[in-house]
Scaffold this motif. Structure first.
Motif, PDB file in Angstrom:
ATOM      1  N   GLY A 111       0.790  -1.223   0.000  1.00  0.00           N
ATOM      2  CA  GLY A 111       0.000   0.000   0.000  1.00  0.00           C
ATOM      3  C   GLY A 111       0.817   1.264   0.000  1.00  0.00           C
ATOM      4  O   GLY A 111       0.264   2.367   0.036  1.00  0.00           O
ATOM      5  N   ARG A 112       2.144   1.130  -0.068  1.00  0.00           N
ATOM      6  CA  ARG A 112       3.016   2.305   0.009  1.00  0.00           C
ATOM      7  C   ARG A 112       2.709   3.319  -1.090  1.00  0.00           C
ATOM      8  O   ARG A 112       2.668   4.528  -0.840  1.00  0.00           O
ATOM      9  CB  ARG A 112       4.478   1.862  -0.086  1.00  0.00           C
ATOM     10  N   ALA A 113       2.498   2.870  -2.312  1.00  0.00           N
ATOM     11  CA  ALA A 113       2.209   3.794  -3.407  1.00  0.00           C
ATOM     12  C   ALA A 113       0.902   4.542  -3.163  1.00  0.00           C
ATOM     13  O   ALA A 113       0.768   5.721  -3.509  1.00  0.00           O
ATOM     14  CB  ALA A 113       2.143   3.038  -4.733  1.00  0.00           C
ATOM     15  N   GLY A 114      -0.076   3.871  -2.556  1.00  0.00           N
ATOM     16  CA  GLY A 114      -1.324   4.535  -2.227  1.00  0.00           C
ATOM     17  C   GLY A 114      -1.122   5.610  -1.181  1.00  0.00           C
ATOM     18  O   GLY A 114      -1.707   6.696  -1.259  1.00  0.00           O
ATOM     19  N   GLY A 174      10.154   3.574  -6.558  1.00  0.00           N
ATOM     20  CA  GLY A 174       9.248   4.495  -5.876  1.00  0.00           C
ATOM     21  C   GLY A 174       8.792   5.684  -6.691  1.00  0.00           C
ATOM     22  O   GLY A 174       8.051   6.524  -6.181  1.00  0.00           O
ATOM     23  N   LEU A 175       9.191   5.776  -7.951  1.00  0.00           N
ATOM     24  CA  LEU A 175       8.832   6.935  -8.773  1.00  0.00           C
ATOM     25  C   LEU A 175       7.740   6.570  -9.771  1.00  0.00           C
ATOM     26  O   LEU A 175       7.915   5.690 -10.609  1.00  0.00           O
ATOM     27  CB  LEU A 175      10.061   7.440  -9.544  1.00  0.00           C
ATOM     28  N   LEU A 176       6.595   7.261  -9.653  1.00  0.00           N
ATOM     29  CA  LEU A 176       5.494   7.077 -10.599  1.00  0.00           C
ATOM     30  C   LEU A 176       5.170   8.418 -11.252  1.00  0.00           C
ATOM     31  O   LEU A 176       5.151   9.455 -10.581  1.00  0.00           O
ATOM     32  CB  LEU A 176       4.242   6.553  -9.888  1.00  0.00           C
ATOM     33  N   HIS A 177       4.925   8.400 -12.558  1.00  0.00           N
ATOM     34  CA  HIS A 177       4.500   9.587 -13.290  1.00  0.00           C
ATOM     35  C   HIS A 177       2.974   9.591 -13.288  1.00  0.00           C
ATOM     36  O   HIS A 177       2.334   9.027 -14.186  1.00  0.00           O
ATOM     37  CB  HIS A 177       5.055   9.566 -14.711  1.00  0.00           C
ATOM     38  N   ILE A 178       2.402  10.211 -12.283  1.00  0.00           N
ATOM     39  CA  ILE A 178       0.974  10.088 -12.027  1.00  0.00           C
ATOM     40  C   ILE A 178       0.089  10.546 -13.195  1.00  0.00           C
ATOM     41  O   ILE A 178      -0.848   9.820 -13.568  1.00  0.00           O
ATOM     42  CB  ILE A 178       0.591  10.836 -10.735  1.00  0.00           C
ATOM     43  N   LYS A 211      13.612   6.978  -5.341  1.00  0.00           N
ATOM     44  CA  LYS A 211      13.174   8.150  -6.084  1.00  0.00           C
ATOM     45  C   LYS A 211      11.819   8.701  -5.662  1.00  0.00           C
ATOM     46  O   LYS A 211      11.252   9.545  -6.356  1.00  0.00           O
ATOM     47  CB  LYS A 211      13.153   7.812  -7.584  1.00  0.00           C
ATOM     48  N   GLU A 212      11.276   8.247  -4.574  1.00  0.00           N
ATOM     49  CA  GLU A 212       9.995   8.782  -4.117  1.00  0.00           C
ATOM     50  C   GLU A 212      10.122  10.268  -3.794  1.00  0.00           C
ATOM     51  O   GLU A 212      11.115  10.701  -3.210  1.00  0.00           O
ATOM     52  CB  GLU A 212       9.547   8.067  -2.840  1.00  0.00           C
ATOM     53  N   PRO A 213       9.080  11.058  -4.130  1.00  0.00           N
ATOM     54  CA  PRO A 213       9.053  12.448  -3.649  1.00  0.00           C
ATOM     55  C   PRO A 213       8.724  12.473  -2.163  1.00  0.00           C
ATOM     56  O   PRO A 213       8.300  11.454  -1.600  1.00  0.00           O
ATOM     57  CB  PRO A 213       7.935  13.077  -4.481  1.00  0.00           C
ATOM     58  N   LYS A 214       8.904  13.620  -1.536  1.00  0.00           N
ATOM     59  CA  LYS A 214       8.572  13.722  -0.117  1.00  0.00           C
ATOM     60  C   LYS A 214       7.065  13.622   0.091  1.00  0.00           C
ATOM     61  O   LYS A 214       6.594  13.050   1.071  1.00  0.00           O
ATOM     62  CB  LYS A 214       9.088  15.037   0.465  1.00  0.00           C
ATOM     63  N   VAL A 269       7.777  18.171  -8.650  1.00  0.00           N
ATOM     64  CA  VAL A 269       7.577  18.175 -10.095  1.00  0.00           C
ATOM     65  C   VAL A 269       8.421  17.067 -10.696  1.00  0.00           C
ATOM     66  O   VAL A 269       9.629  17.008 -10.482  1.00  0.00           O
ATOM     67  CB  VAL A 269       7.976  19.529 -10.707  1.00  0.00           C
ATOM     68  N   VAL A 270       7.794  16.172 -11.413  1.00  0.00           N
ATOM     69  CA  VAL A 270       8.505  15.073 -12.043  1.00  0.00           C
ATOM     70  C   VAL A 270       8.972  15.498 -13.425  1.00  0.00           C
ATOM     71  O   VAL A 270       8.183  15.946 -14.247  1.00  0.00           O
ATOM     72  CB  VAL A 270       7.608  13.826 -12.151  1.00  0.00           C
ATOM     73  N   VAL A 271      10.266  15.418 -13.673  1.00  0.00           N
ATOM     74  CA  VAL A 271      10.837  15.764 -14.968  1.00  0.00           C
ATOM     75  C   VAL A 271      11.301  14.482 -15.634  1.00  0.00           C
ATOM     76  O   VAL A 271      12.213  13.813 -15.156  1.00  0.00           O
ATOM     77  CB  VAL A 271      12.027  16.741 -14.805  1.00  0.00           C
ATOM     78  N   LYS A 272      10.645  14.130 -16.734  1.00  0.00           N
ATOM     79  CA  LYS A 272      11.006  12.888 -17.414  1.00  0.00           C
ATOM     80  C   LYS A 272      12.275  13.088 -18.229  1.00  0.00           C
ATOM     81  O   LYS A 272      12.463  14.091 -18.885  1.00  0.00           O
ATOM     82  CB  LYS A 272       9.872  12.421 -18.324  1.00  0.00           C
ATOM     83  N   GLY A 273      13.087  12.115 -18.176  1.00  0.00           N
ATOM     84  CA  GLY A 273      14.334  12.154 -18.921  1.00  0.00           C
ATOM     85  C   GLY A 273      15.170  10.959 -18.548  1.00  0.00           C
ATOM     86  O   GLY A 273      14.741  10.070 -17.834  1.00  0.00           O
TER      87      GLY A 273
END
Length: 549
Positions: free
Chosen positions: A97-100, A424-428, A515-518, A540-544
């Motif tokens: 459930g961490r992502a939730g 831990g990084l999702l591009h919502i 890579k999770e945000p705070k 802010v997620v910057v894709k690259g």
């Protein structure tokens, strides 16, 4: 034609932006399945501690553990198996459930990162089906509770002719109560989920008040020490070892929907860390307490009636048979069953209606909100005739164990994708679009890695699953199925990890850095630019290539 157009416009879900203006909605998007806005993130650590303490506070858990007594295990062996299985489940809930908790997204949206926007429809439909079945089971129990309550008040209800047959857990009189209870359950579905905190708190005290009252009463009827309370197990050697293995992992597998549901419930957290103690500590401790109460009640039945009664509702009703239909017994049964009716209503809502509502909304977001999903779940849970699931202990055990191989495989894929592949990084925003250029689109909207891992994980346990459905199988297959949940989870995790490293998906982390945000605020959340605990700018997620946050 005009009528159809008007009806279509009415059915379309209206969504708004951060300025409360109606915004265009894509096929995979509506406000109810988007990240929970800041104003609705109201559940604190106390809420989650009491919530998971109340999660096991239902009638089914009173006899889920005591079913081991019918197979020959001792009471304390049943309790130990239940506690061990639920402790493992609590740890898995915290991870799954961490992502939730971080991104405030429900389970069906999380599945899109692992299975693709169209591929996610399968695990979503899978979990929705189980939530609907469980909702039906809880509704049956609610009907049984209501019958005991009405039987204590109106003795004539017991004289209604029964036309349901031997394969039904409900008599005709209980079916009437089932329908009344179902209507009461539907009435509470209009309460917004973030405002249900007080109902969580009340449920804990109401349920345990009724459970302890029944415990004290039946132990006193048994003479203060039930004859089978300290009785040893009736099986020995290898048979006993395999039974312990079975009920230990059955304790884990029976929480398969809880493990899947974790994101749906954690999305209302004030902070991501608020959910941890409730899942790892209060959930198994509450399970232990309920298992002890349920087993002592079941053990007391042998001293009181000379037979083992594993369902406490049947126990209560038998306490009003013949000469026992006294004013004192009736009053006691009425108050205890009333407590169980209340707790069963909110067990069904928290544990079944909410997950099913999220799933059904995610299947057709343009037309179904989570709240509409609640009522669709209620209708379907009536239509599946759940009163046949609870006819005997063996049927109930079969039901608990038969679906685990599918949920465990899905959980293994989700865990690997979030912790190993994505770090831990999702591009919502890209989880709500079917754009072919999106990083979660994969191959025509399907992530073949996820489905391959899913199928490989299901395969070793499928023969055992068929055996549960009535196909003959050798003893080795039957026993291997006892560990189907951990096998399915670990195989899916390993296969998905291997395939992702051999064929890296878009968005895969290039380093081991977490890579999770705070914290995360949705792009349409009016509070997204407000300071939250000292953070003045939203992540802010910057894709690259580096995928920095």
């Amino acid at each position: 034609m005009a009528i159809l157009t008007t009806l279509h416009e009415y059915l379309l879900v209206k969504s708004v932006d951060q300025n409360q203006n109606v915004r265009p909605v894509e096929f995979l998007d509506n406000d109810s399945i988007r990240p929970t806005p800041a104003k609705d993130r109201t559940w604190t650590p106390i809420t989650y501690i009491l919530f998971w303490f109340s999660a096991t506070a239902n009638v089914s858990n009173l006899y889920a553990s005591s079913t081991g007594l019918t197979m020959g295990l001792s009471m304390w062996e049943c309790v130990a198996c239940t506690f061990g299985g639920q402790f493992m489940a609590g740890c898995l809930m915290a991870f799954n459930g961490r992502a939730g908790a971080m991104y405030r997204i429900p389970y069906p949206v999380l599945c899109r990162a692992s299975f693709g926007p169209w591929g996610a429809l399968w695990p979503t439909l899978n979990r929705a089906a189980m939530s609907i079945v469980w909702n039906g089971v809880n509704t049956v129990q609610g009907g049984q509770c209501l019958y005991v309550l009405l039987h204590a008040i109106f003795p004539s209800i017991a004289r209604i002719p029964d036309h349901m047959g031997s394969k039904s857990a409900l008599t005709s009189a209980q079916m009437l109560c089932f329908f009344v209870y179902w209507l009461v359950n539907c009435a509470f579905l209009i309460v917004p989920v973030p405002k249900m905190k007080s109902l969580v708190y009340i449920k804990v005290f109401v349920y345990y008040g009724g459970a302890f009252a029944m415990l004290g009463w039946v132990v006193s009827l048994a003479g203060g020490s039930p004859s089978s309370l300290g009785a040893p197990s009736k099986v020995h050697g290898e048979e006993k070892g395999w039974l312990i293995c079975k009920f230990l992992f059955l304790g884990l597998a029976s929480c398969g929907t809880f493990i899947s549901n974790a994101a749906d419930l954690q999305r209302y957290a004030r902070k991501p860390s608020d959910v941890i103690l409730g899942q790892i500590i209060s959930f198994p401790v509450s399970g232990l307490l309920v298992a002890v109460i349920g087993n002592v009640i079941a053990a007391s039945s042998e001293s009181v009636f000379g037979e083992l009664i594993w369902n406490p509702l049947n126990f209560l009703d038998k306490l009003m048979e013949g000469e026992r239909y006294t004013p004192g017994n009736r009053a006691a049964c009425a108050f205890i069953s009333l407590a169980f009716v209340y707790s069963t209503v909110f067990s069904a809502i928290f544990e079944n209606s909410i997950p099913a509502g999220n799933d059904i909304a995610a299947l057709l977001p343009r037309y179904i909100t989570v709240k509409r999903g609640f009522f669709i779940c209620a209708i379907l849970s009536f239509a599946i005739c759940p009163w046949y699931l609870l006819a005997t202990a063996s049927v109930f055990i079969t039901f608990l164990s038969s679906y685990q191989i599918f949920l465990s495989a899905i959980a293994g894929v989700l865990l690997c994708d979030y912790y190993v592949v994505r770090r831990g990084l999702l591009h919502i925003p890209e989880l709500y679009t079917a754009n072919p250029t999106g990083i979660y689109h994969f191959l025509h909207g399907f992530n073949l890695r996820g489905f391959c891992a899913y199928l490989v994980a299901v395969a070793p346990n499928f023969y055992g699953f068929l055996n549960q459905m009535g196909v003959k199988a050798p003893m080795g297959i039957k026993r291997f199925y006892f560990v189907a949940y951990p096998v399915g989870l670990l195989v899916a995790f390993g296969v998905y990890c291997l395939l992702s490293f051999l064929f890296p998906p878009a968005g895969m982390a290039k380093t081991r850095e977490w890579k999770e945000p705070k914290d995360y605020w949705d792009e349409y959340d009016p509070a997204r630019v407000e300071a939250v605990e000292g953070v003045d700018v939203i992540p802010v997620v910057v894709k690259g290539d580096d995928e920095k946050v």
